[in-house]
Design a protein around this motif. Structure first.
Motif, PDB file in Angstrom:
ATOM      1  N   SER A 131       0.859  -1.177   0.000  1.00  0.00           N
ATOM      2  CA  SER A 131       0.000   0.000   0.000  1.00  0.00           C
ATOM      3  C   SER A 131       0.898   1.230   0.000  1.00  0.00           C
ATOM      4  O   SER A 131       1.773   1.351   0.857  1.00  0.00           O
ATOM      5  N   GLU A 132       0.710   2.121  -0.966  1.00  0.00           N
ATOM      6  CA  GLU A 132       1.615   3.262  -1.107  1.00  0.00           C
ATOM      7  C   GLU A 132       0.828   4.525  -1.423  1.00  0.00           C
ATOM      8  O   GLU A 132      -0.276   4.463  -1.961  1.00  0.00           O
ATOM      9  N   LEU A 133       1.407   5.660  -1.043  1.00  0.00           N
ATOM     10  CA  LEU A 133       0.753   6.938  -1.312  1.00  0.00           C
ATOM     11  C   LEU A 133       1.795   7.996  -1.652  1.00  0.00           C
ATOM     12  O   LEU A 133       2.951   7.923  -1.241  1.00  0.00           O
ATOM     13  N   GLU A 134       1.332   8.990  -2.398  1.00  0.00           N
ATOM     14  CA  GLU A 134       2.106  10.198  -2.613  1.00  0.00           C
ATOM     15  C   GLU A 134       1.150  11.366  -2.740  1.00  0.00           C
ATOM     16  O   GLU A 134       0.069  11.246  -3.320  1.00  0.00           O
ATOM     17  N   ASP A 135       1.556  12.507  -2.158  1.00  0.00           N
ATOM     18  CA  ASP A 135       0.806  13.746  -2.288  1.00  0.00           C
ATOM     19  C   ASP A 135       1.788  14.906  -2.229  1.00  0.00           C
ATOM     20  O   ASP A 135       2.999  14.714  -2.369  1.00  0.00           O
ATOM     21  N   ASP A 136       1.294  16.093  -2.016  1.00  0.00           N
ATOM     22  CA  ASP A 136       2.150  17.275  -1.979  1.00  0.00           C
ATOM     23  C   ASP A 136       3.281  17.126  -0.961  1.00  0.00           C
ATOM     24  O   ASP A 136       4.398  17.590  -1.194  1.00  0.00           O
ATOM     25  N   TYR A 137       2.988  16.478   0.173  1.00  0.00           N
ATOM     26  CA  TYR A 137       3.901  16.493   1.315  1.00  0.00           C
ATOM     27  C   TYR A 137       4.536  15.145   1.644  1.00  0.00           C
ATOM     28  O   TYR A 137       5.503  15.097   2.408  1.00  0.00           O
ATOM     29  N   HIS A 138       3.995  14.048   1.110  1.00  0.00           N
ATOM     30  CA  HIS A 138       4.407  12.717   1.532  1.00  0.00           C
ATOM     31  C   HIS A 138       4.631  11.795   0.335  1.00  0.00           C
ATOM     32  O   HIS A 138       3.957  11.927  -0.687  1.00  0.00           O
ATOM     33  N   CYS A 139       5.555  10.850   0.513  1.00  0.00           N
ATOM     34  CA  CYS A 139       5.686   9.715  -0.408  1.00  0.00           C
ATOM     35  C   CYS A 139       6.177   8.547   0.435  1.00  0.00           C
ATOM     36  O   CYS A 139       7.291   8.586   0.973  1.00  0.00           O
ATOM     37  N   MET A 140       5.364   7.520   0.582  1.00  0.00           N
ATOM     38  CA  MET A 140       5.714   6.412   1.476  1.00  0.00           C
ATOM     39  C   MET A 140       4.918   5.166   1.117  1.00  0.00           C
ATOM     40  O   MET A 140       3.933   5.235   0.363  1.00  0.00           O
ATOM     41  N   ARG A 141       5.361   4.040   1.652  1.00  0.00           N
ATOM     42  CA  ARG A 141       4.646   2.792   1.389  1.00  0.00           C
ATOM     43  C   ARG A 141       4.789   1.848   2.574  1.00  0.00           C
ATOM     44  O   ARG A 141       5.729   1.943   3.366  1.00  0.00           O
ATOM     45  N   VAL A 142       3.834   0.939   2.643  1.00  0.00           N
ATOM     46  CA  VAL A 142       3.842  -0.119   3.649  1.00  0.00           C
ATOM     47  C   VAL A 142       3.593  -1.436   2.940  1.00  0.00           C
ATOM     48  O   VAL A 142       2.639  -1.541   2.150  1.00  0.00           O
ATOM     49  N   THR A 143       4.436  -2.412   3.188  1.00  0.00           N
ATOM     50  CA  THR A 143       4.231  -3.767   2.679  1.00  0.00           C
ATOM     51  C   THR A 143       3.922  -4.677   3.856  1.00  0.00           C
ATOM     52  O   THR A 143       4.717  -4.763   4.804  1.00  0.00           O
ATOM     53  N   VAL A 144       2.765  -5.319   3.811  1.00  0.00           N
ATOM     54  CA  VAL A 144       2.361  -6.264   4.845  1.00  0.00           C
ATOM     55  C   VAL A 144       2.556  -7.676   4.296  1.00  0.00           C
ATOM     56  O   VAL A 144       1.916  -8.063   3.318  1.00  0.00           O
ATOM     57  N   ARG A 145       3.451  -8.414   4.915  1.00  0.00           N
ATOM     58  CA  ARG A 145       3.625  -9.826   4.572  1.00  0.00           C
ATOM     59  C   ARG A 145       2.772 -10.659   5.519  1.00  0.00           C
ATOM     60  O   ARG A 145       2.706 -10.361   6.719  1.00  0.00           O
TER      61      ARG A 145
END
Length: 237
Positions: free
Chosen positions: A27-41
């Motif tokens: 699950s990943e996101l990007e916007d004006d202020y953030h760019c990050m992701r989380v991978t759940v195994r």
């Protein structure tokens, strides 16, 4: 002449992409202020490991939240992520990504949410959420209240929360994501000096906890995706 669509107006943009695969979901996101992701195994039932990456975040203390989200959700049943709570001690964005990942771990295909919020034009903001490119939810705000569509007129976005009890999970998810995006979009109209003292913020996330807030410094690149051709989560060029 018809007014321009929200795509043609300057404003906040956020994209969330959720990609399930065998034994994991990203699950990943990007916007004006953030760019990050989380991978759940996971093993189909329980999260066996959580990997988080912050490529862009607004505070010097934010990277510490990577370990926090791993501790919060590793060993938790996928259907118990929301009940696990503990959001104030986490980065709110990583926490939300983890919940989205768990909710869609069994999906057969990826999905993409786009959130578009125009800057105020004559006091009005247009707010829209799209799922896989198709409009799913939209409203127009003025003075902090919804003025369109008629069935929502007079409500604030925050007041939509109690009204979601009778909705299916996908509708609740859409409202939650759009409410949060509309809130973040206010950052475009607040002078930077007024949003750069973490110690003045309510303790509702990892960085704003009192012990960390006094150390936090505003950093990071702010991107305006409404001003060019690049879109959130576009691959590097």
């Amino acid at each position: 002449m018809n007014p321009p669509g929200v795509d043609g107006l300057p404003g906040f943009r956020r994209r969330i992409r959720i990609t399930p695969a065998a034994g994991q979901v990203c699950s990943e996101l990007e916007d004006d202020y953030h760019c990050m992701r989380v991978t759940v195994r996971h093993d189909g039932t329980m999260a066996t490991d959580i990997e988080a990456v912050m490529q862009r975040a607004p505070w010097t203390t934010c990277p510490g939240a990577v370990e926090q989200v791993r501790q919060t959700f590793t060993g938790i049943a996928l259907d118990a992520f929301a009940a696990r709570g503990d959001k104030p001690s986490n980065c709110t964005h990583l926490h939300d990504l983890a919940l989205l990942a768990a909710a869609h771990a069994a999906d057969a295909a990826a999905l993409v949410y786009d959130i578009l919020v125009s800057d105020p034009v004559e006091g009005r903001r247009r707010v829209e959420l799209r799922l896989n490119g198709r409009a799913m939810l939209a409203w127009t705000e003025a003075g902090g209240k919804i003025v369109e569509p008629a069935e929502l007129a007079g409500l604030t976005p925050e007041q939509l929360r109690p009204g979601t009890a009778g909705l299916v999970a996908s509708q609740k998810e859409a409202i939650r994501l759009l409410r949060w995006g509309a809130l973040l979009a206010h950052g475009r109209t607040i002078p930077m000096e007024r949003q750069s003292d973490a110690s003045r913020m309510p303790p509702n996330c990892y960085t704003f906890q009192p012990a960390k807030a006094v150390e936090a410094r505003r950093v990071g690149v702010i991107r305006d995706f409404s001003a060019g051709t690049a879109q959130p989560l576009d691959p590097p060029r």
